[in-house]
Write a protein that holds these residues in place. Structure first.
Motif, PDB file in Angstrom:
ATOM      1  N   SER A  41       0.823  -1.198   0.000  1.00 35.52           N
ATOM      2  CA  SER A  41       0.000   0.000   0.000  1.00 35.52           C
ATOM      3  C   SER A  41       0.860   1.252   0.000  1.00 35.52           C
ATOM      4  O   SER A  41       1.582   1.518   0.947  1.00 35.52           O
ATOM      5  CB  SER A  41      -0.899  -0.011   1.232  1.00 35.52           C
ATOM      6  OG  SER A  41      -1.619   1.180   1.304  1.00 35.52           O
ATOM      7  N   THR A  62      -0.542   4.345  -1.105  1.00 40.84           N
ATOM      8  CA  THR A  62      -1.387   5.525  -1.020  1.00 40.84           C
ATOM      9  C   THR A  62      -1.537   5.967   0.436  1.00 40.84           C
ATOM     10  O   THR A  62      -1.661   5.133   1.329  1.00 40.84           O
ATOM     11  CB  THR A  62      -2.792   5.236  -1.586  1.00 40.84           C
ATOM     12  OG1 THR A  62      -3.256   4.021  -0.987  1.00 40.84           O
ATOM     13  CG2 THR A  62      -2.783   5.105  -3.080  1.00 40.84           C
ATOM     14  N   PRO A  90      -4.566  -4.097  -0.969  1.00 41.13           N
ATOM     15  CA  PRO A  90      -4.368  -4.061  -2.423  1.00 41.13           C
ATOM     16  C   PRO A  90      -5.633  -4.394  -3.202  1.00 41.13           C
ATOM     17  O   PRO A  90      -5.583  -4.627  -4.389  1.00 41.13           O
ATOM     18  CB  PRO A  90      -3.304  -5.135  -2.639  1.00 41.13           C
ATOM     19  CG  PRO A  90      -3.537  -6.113  -1.557  1.00 41.13           C
ATOM     20  CD  PRO A  90      -4.166  -5.390  -0.412  1.00 41.13           C
ATOM     21  N   LYS A 134      -6.405  -2.295  -6.122  1.00 38.45           N
ATOM     22  CA  LYS A 134      -5.209  -1.963  -6.894  1.00 38.45           C
ATOM     23  C   LYS A 134      -4.789  -3.150  -7.743  1.00 38.45           C
ATOM     24  O   LYS A 134      -5.411  -4.199  -7.696  1.00 38.45           O
ATOM     25  CB  LYS A 134      -4.079  -1.574  -5.936  1.00 38.45           C
ATOM     26  CG  LYS A 134      -4.383  -0.284  -5.199  1.00 38.45           C
ATOM     27  CD  LYS A 134      -3.551  -0.168  -3.967  1.00 38.45           C
ATOM     28  CE  LYS A 134      -4.122   0.886  -3.044  1.00 38.45           C
ATOM     29  NZ  LYS A 134      -3.667   0.722  -1.685  1.00 38.45           N
ATOM     30  N   ASP A 135      -3.704  -2.971  -8.490  1.00 44.42           N
ATOM     31  CA  ASP A 135      -3.286  -3.998  -9.444  1.00 44.42           C
ATOM     32  C   ASP A 135      -2.541  -5.170  -8.819  1.00 44.42           C
ATOM     33  O   ASP A 135      -2.566  -6.259  -9.361  1.00 44.42           O
ATOM     34  CB  ASP A 135      -2.408  -3.375 -10.532  1.00 44.42           C
ATOM     35  CG  ASP A 135      -3.247  -2.759 -11.626  1.00 44.42           C
ATOM     36  OD1 ASP A 135      -4.455  -3.048 -11.663  1.00 44.42           O
ATOM     37  OD2 ASP A 135      -2.707  -2.000 -12.435  1.00 44.42           O
TER      38      ASP A 135
END
Lengths: 131, 246
Positions: free
Chosen positions: A24, A26, A115, A118-119
């Motif tokens: 992570s 962000t 995640p 996210k990717d």
């Protein structure tokens, strides 16, 4: 119902932030009143009802922990929805999805919330096939 | 005075430093290996070629550690920019940073790697054009159809996204909570049980719609990632460059 919410608001349940997931990047959102309230309700559940129920969850982190972390990562609405979605995904046949969507960690299905939107999450099963 | 003594000590021990750095690299202790390579760079009078090779090693290790800024710093100090290894590291550095245009600039010496940048960008048509390969058609679930299906009948969106068991259990949970809400409502519409079961039913319903939308996106990305991974293995990119990619 309102009184219960007020009592919960004034209950000072101390909680620690979970260890930050390495994937992570962000920055976490600032927690609002509803976020804090919901986290406190989850904490209350973890302290009172969860020990009675026992370690029933198929996932790691557990569903309550998942929701708590999802709220901290994505905010109130997304966190709540992801948490309730997780409750619906926690069934005995979840082990059929190992290697496709999840991987095993400590004999549990590893599914962290950080995640989730996210990717990175997609690379777990793929690497497992080779290594 | 102490500093000078340390410097003298370092200078006399420079060959051992390089050996130790190589040893650490082999052991997989990349952090310390980088430090040792930097010590070697600092303590010895090296020719430009030797300096470049050590800097490239540092950049290589930084790339493995996903320290992109540090890797870029090391690469900026390299003088011989025509070196193939330099272009390779810089190309993969930008590829990992998802700066595909810059990556293409450095990886154009190889057709496969140049095409690979398009693949990573999910521009499959360009990839097919460059290498003259026809990729198999991927049947992606549409997230909006999954959302609509879940809104119409809970669980169907997940079945559509390829998660049959999730869909089945979503349907059961939603049905049970809806029935309990109906029971409470028919007994007393203003009781706490009605409000509580109503809220839970609503949350299960909405979260199932949201979950279906996300699982359809996951399925699409998973299929794309699997395709990319298969091509990486087939073209040999995985065996050669997995240290930088994963």
């Amino acid at each position: 119902m309102g009184k219960v919410i007020l009592i919960l608001l004034f209950l000072q349940i101390k909680y620690e932030l979970p260890p930050v997931y390495s994937g992570s990047n962000t920055p976490r959102k600032e927690q609002g009143i509803f976020d804090k309230l919901l986290v406190k309700i989850i904490k209350l559940y973890q302290k009172t009802l969860s020990p009675v129920q026992g370690a029933e969850c198929n996932f790691k982190p557990t569903c309550s922990r998942f929701m708590e972390r999802a709220i901290k990562e994505y905010g109130f609405i997304k966190g709540l929805l992801l948490g309730f979605d997780r409750l619906q995904r926690d069934h005995p046949f979840v082990f059929k999805y190992i290697g496709r969507y999840y991987r095993i960690k400590d004999n549990k299905v590893f599914d962290p919330p950080e995640p989730y939107l996210k990717d990175e999450i997609y690379s777990y099963p793929l690497i497992l096939k080779i290594r | 005075m102490k500093f000078i003594v340390i410097l003298l000590f370092l200078k006399s021990d420079s060959l051992n430093i390089l050996k130790f750095a190589d040893f650490l690299e082999k052991e997989g202790d990349y952090y310390r290996a980088v430090t040792e390579y930097k010590r070697y760079l600092y303590s010895c009078n090296l020719s430009q070629k030797q300096r470049d090779s050590i800097l490239l090693k540092i950049a290589d290790l930084d790339l493995r550690l996903k320290l992109y800024k540090e890797a870029l710093k090391a690469l900026k100090k390299v003088k011989d920019t025509t070196n193939k290894h330099f272009n390779l590291i810089k190309g993969f550095l930008f590829l990992n940073k998802k700066e595909f245009k810059k990556a293409r600039k450095y990886l154009k010496f190889s057709d496969t790697l140049y095409a690979y940048t398009f693949l990573k960008e999910k521009r499959f048509k360009e990839f097919e054009k460059i290498l003259g390969i026809k990729l198999k058609n991927l049947n992606y679930p549409n997230p909006y159809i999954a959302t609509l299906l879940s809104a119409l009948l809970p669980g169907t969106g997940k079945v559509y996204s390829g998660r049959f068991w999730d869909g089945l259990f979503s349907f059961i949970i939603n049905s049970v909570s809806a029935v309990s809400f109906y029971n409470y409502y028919s007994k007393n519409p203003k009781s706490i049980g009605t409000y509580l079961s109503g809220t839970i039913t609503f949350l299960f319903y909405i979260s199932n719609i949201y979950g279906s939308y996300i699982s359809a996106i996951h399925e699409k990305k998973r299929k794309e990632a699997e395709l990319i991974f298969k091509i990486e293995v087939d073209t040999g990119i995985f065996s050669k460059f997995s240290k930088w990619l994963y």
